[in-house]
Design a protein around this motif. Sequence first.
Motif, PDB file in Angstrom:
ATOM      1  N   UNK A 164       0.825  -1.206   0.000  1.00 30.45           N
ATOM      2  CA  UNK A 164       0.000   0.000   0.000  1.00 30.45           C
ATOM      3  C   UNK A 164       0.856   1.251   0.000  1.00 30.45           C
ATOM      4  N   UNK A 165       1.917   1.263   0.782  1.00 31.22           N
ATOM      5  CA  UNK A 165       2.810   2.424   0.809  1.00 31.22           C
ATOM      6  C   UNK A 165       3.536   2.607  -0.514  1.00 31.22           C
ATOM      7  N   UNK A 166       3.979   1.498  -1.103  1.00 35.69           N
ATOM      8  CA  UNK A 166       4.646   1.589  -2.398  1.00 35.69           C
ATOM      9  C   UNK A 166       3.692   2.110  -3.463  1.00 35.69           C
ATOM     10  N   UNK A 167       2.461   1.613  -3.461  1.00 31.34           N
ATOM     11  CA  UNK A 167       1.483   2.085  -4.431  1.00 31.34           C
ATOM     12  C   UNK A 167       1.191   3.572  -4.254  1.00 31.34           C
ATOM     13  N   UNK A 168       1.191   4.028  -3.011  1.00 32.41           N
ATOM     14  CA  UNK A 168       0.955   5.444  -2.744  1.00 32.41           C
ATOM     15  C   UNK A 168       2.132   6.298  -3.225  1.00 32.41           C
ATOM     16  N   UNK A 169       3.347   5.863  -2.941  1.00 33.53           N
ATOM     17  CA  UNK A 169       4.538   6.646  -3.291  1.00 33.53           C
ATOM     18  C   UNK A 169       4.919   6.529  -4.763  1.00 33.53           C
ATOM     19  N   UNK A 170       4.578   5.412  -5.382  1.00 31.45           N
ATOM     20  CA  UNK A 170       4.940   5.198  -6.784  1.00 31.45           C
ATOM     21  C   UNK A 170       3.683   4.851  -7.582  1.00 31.45           C
ATOM     22  N   UNK A 171       2.740   5.749  -7.558  1.00 27.96           N
ATOM     23  CA  UNK A 171       1.452   5.505  -8.217  1.00 27.96           C
ATOM     24  C   UNK A 171       1.645   5.136  -9.687  1.00 27.96           C
ATOM     25  N   UNK A 172       1.018   4.037 -10.092  1.00 26.98           N
ATOM     26  CA  UNK A 172       1.097   3.595 -11.473  1.00 26.98           C
ATOM     27  C   UNK A 172       2.336   2.794 -11.818  1.00 26.98           C
TER      28      UNK A 172
END
Length: 90
Positions: free
Chosen positions: A4-12
């Motif tokens: 979830x944190x990775x998706x937030x910080x590296x959206x897409x």
Amino acid sequence: MLVERLEHKAAGRVQRIPAAYTSQTCSWCGTRDREARESQAVFRCRSCGHTANADVNAAVNIAAGRAVTARGATAVLVAENREPQLATSA
């Protein structure tokens, strides 16, 4: 939580790859064979003869975006929004 944190910080740029059967699939020829795992550490493809550490072979499959459908067919996912990778000199 990490994903979830990775998706937030590296959206897409985060791609979820199911790990199922990646340790039984040859990273060279794509053949899936449960007998290819000779031991916990050794992967040897009976189709093409490729030999590798089983965890490294699975990691290559995951890094390449190879997922397996519920029925066992290989599904290669394409990441269209990946950043270009710089070539490294040997």
